[in-house]
Design a protein around this motif. Structure first.
Motif, PDB file in Angstrom:
ATOM      1  N   VAL A   5      55.513   0.878   7.839  1.00 45.26           N
ATOM      2  CA  VAL A   5      54.774   2.115   7.667  1.00 45.26           C
ATOM      3  C   VAL A   5      54.215   2.197   6.256  1.00 45.26           C
ATOM      4  CG1 VAL A   5      55.004   4.623   7.602  1.00 45.26           C
ATOM      5  CG2 VAL A   5      56.150   3.303   9.382  1.00 45.26           C
ATOM      6  N   ARG A  46      48.716   6.405  12.475  1.00 47.12           N
ATOM      7  CA  ARG A  46      48.875   7.479  11.502  1.00 47.12           C
ATOM      8  C   ARG A  46      47.909   8.593  11.909  1.00 47.12           C
ATOM      9  NH1 ARG A  46      51.000   7.696   6.471  1.00 47.12           N
ATOM     10  NH2 ARG A  46      51.145   5.423   6.370  1.00 47.12           N
ATOM     11  N   ASP A 174      53.264   7.825  12.376  1.00 49.11           N
ATOM     12  CA  ASP A 174      53.370   8.943  11.443  1.00 49.11           C
ATOM     13  C   ASP A 174      52.421  10.017  11.959  1.00 49.11           C
ATOM     14  OD1 ASP A 174      55.202   8.115   9.482  1.00 49.11           O
ATOM     15  OD2 ASP A 174      53.691   6.863   8.517  1.00 49.11           O
ATOM     16  N   ALA A 192      59.887  14.301   8.331  1.00 47.93           N
ATOM     17  CA  ALA A 192      59.890  13.737   6.988  1.00 47.93           C
ATOM     18  C   ALA A 192      59.716  14.799   5.919  1.00 47.93           C
ATOM     19  CB  ALA A 192      58.792  12.671   6.865  1.00 47.93           C
ATOM     20  N   ARG A 206      57.930  11.338  11.713  1.00 49.09           N
ATOM     21  CA  ARG A 206      57.881   9.876  11.602  1.00 49.09           C
ATOM     22  C   ARG A 206      58.727   9.240  12.704  1.00 49.09           C
ATOM     23  NH1 ARG A 206      58.264   7.946   5.781  1.00 49.09           N
ATOM     24  NH2 ARG A 206      56.057   8.532   6.019  1.00 49.09           N
TER      25      ARG A 206
END
Length: 462
Positions: A5, A46, A174, A192, A206
């Motif tokens: 990540v 993401r 994410d 997170a 996440r």
């Protein structure tokens, strides 16, 4: 199958002799030929999203880290309904062509086989509810209480983010979601961070372990959120919608760690970094779904048996995911059998009684569990009840010690990967050979012929 990540990897290759070809739409799934895309393997999504409940408008930027599995002159993303503003590949603006739910991206230079490349997509609009072939609703669902729910089996995830929407392509995630202050937003994995600025709250979730797109979820609205830890360590986040709240729901939500401990005794170590559940109003969605780490359950379906079923899916379906949609009995048959095991242990209903009831139900014999004939029958009765009967017949052949070792070993051998029906039958035969030799393998061949692939109900349950 998944990358680290946050690391930017650039793999776009100049024109030095590379002659790519388009990746193509679809991965050849017989039941859903247009789902997924060829030519690349996604490593990480993401997603940076913002949702306006009043306008029901979603805006987003998706960054997709992928590896080209062949030389590519173009590739396709699945996205339903939303407007694409622009696309870049490794920072350079790409040409885009839209045809229905397929977004074809042509980077300025071909991508070499094996190259890692990052695609960014800016998009927006009012996400759609998707009507499945069996009449059920998925995709982006809304209610009248500033709420929205994203559920994606089999194709609903295409309604809220672009990607390779077939279970064979798993990736890490994410997800940042911004909503008005006072509204909660929950997704898969670990929270997170969460910040509030200028009347808006951004939550960052996440998922560090790979996940199929259909298992991604997003729940937005007035939720009561409770955090705790299970005995094995992963954080447990349960969210109950205000309209679904009741003393009964709260009591069962508090037992999620207990159900996780039971499943770990049966199936092996919990495969993810987080756990929990999302309980939604009954009028928002008509079924429970095993969304990864945090299953979604309507209040009326939030019962101990259904919770055991959905938690078992974290091993069977989520950690080990079907290679093709026709293999879905490896999800539902296993989770149904887990529910039978739970009922035997906690409600005093013997597994054999559950088996006999399933054997007597005519709907379970409409088609073989390993061969759903159409998308409308993807989640029909044989996939569940007859799939579970297959497993009980395997148990009868190999005996309890080998069978329960097989349940744990199946997940350990295929964790975070995809598996097919042939993978399972081959695995079961190897384990049977070790314990019972050729006679046990021969008896399993009968199980496959009669119970897994047979068209007719046997004269007796055996």
């Amino acid at each position: 199958m998944y990358g680290v990540v946050g690391v930017l990897l650039v793999g776009c290759v100049g024109g030095g002799g590379v002659r790519g070809r388009p990746g193509g739409a679809g991965v050849g799934d017989r039941l859903f030929p247009r789902l997924g895309n060829g030519g690349y393997d996604v490593r990480h999504y993401r997603l940076n999203l913002a949702y306006d409940p009043a306008a029901r408008r979603l805006s987003g930027r998706a960054e997709i880290l992928a590896r080209a599995t062949r030389e590519l002159s173009a590739f396709t993303l699945d996205l339903r309904g939303l407007t694409v503003d622009w696309v870049t590949v490794d920072g350079a603006r790409a040409a885009v062509n839209r045809a229905g739910d397929e977004v074809t991206v042509r980077p300025p230079e071909d991508l070499a086989e094996g190259a890692l490349f990052r695609t960014a997509v800016r998009y927006s609009g009012v996400p759609r509810t998707v009507i499945d072939a069996d009449g059920s609703e998925e995709g982006w669902l809304t209610d009248g209480a500033a709420g929205a729910l994203a559920v994606g089996e089999p194709a609903g995830s295409t309604a809220w983010f672009p990607g390779n929407h077939h279970p064979s392509d798993k990736a890490t995630y994410d997800l940042a979601i911004t909503v008005p202050r006072g509204v909660r937003a929950l997704s898969n994995g670990v929270l997170a961070r969460e910040t509030t600025t200028g009347g808006r709250t951004t939550s960052v979730w996440r998922s560090a372990e790979p996940m199929a797109t259909y298992l991604a979820t997003l729940a937005i609205g007035p939720y009561r959120v409770t955090s705790s830890r299970s005995r094995s360590g992963p954080p447990v986040v349960t969210a109950v919608a205000r309209a679904a709240d009741s003393p009964r729901v709260r009591r069962l939500a508090a037992r999620v760690p207990e159900f996780l401990a039971w499943a770990q005794r049966r199936f092996g170590p919990y495969p993810f970094s987080a756990a929990g559940a999302i309980v939604v109003p009954d009028d928002l969605v008509g079924y429970a779904l095993e969304t990864q780490t945090r299953p979604v359950l309507p209040a009326r379906s939030f019962t101990p048996g259904v919770l055991a079923h959905e938690i078992a899916h974290q091993w069977f379906g989520n950690a080990v995911t079907p290679a093709r949609w026709r293999d879905i009995w490896l999800n539902e048959g296993f989770a149904t059998y887990a529910e039978w095991l739970w009922r035997e242990e906690y409600e005093g209903v013997p597994v054999r009684r559950s088996f006999d009831r399933a054997f007597a139900e005519r709907d379970n014999w409409a088609f073989p569990p390993a061969d759903p004939p159409s998308p409308a029958e993807l989640t029909a009765a044989p996939v569940y009840g007859r799939g579970a009967m297959v497993l009980h017949q395997v148990r009868r052949v190999v005996g309890d010690p080998v069978f329960f070792r097989m349940l744990r070993g199946w997940v350990a051998e295929h964790r975070y990967r995809n598996a097919s029906t042939d993978d399972f039958t081959g695995y079961a035969e190897r384990e049977a050979r070790r314990s019972g030799g050729r006679p046990a393998v021969a008896r399993l061949a009968t199980v496959w012929r009669v119970w897994l692939y047979g068209r007719d109900r046997p004269a007796t349950a055996g």
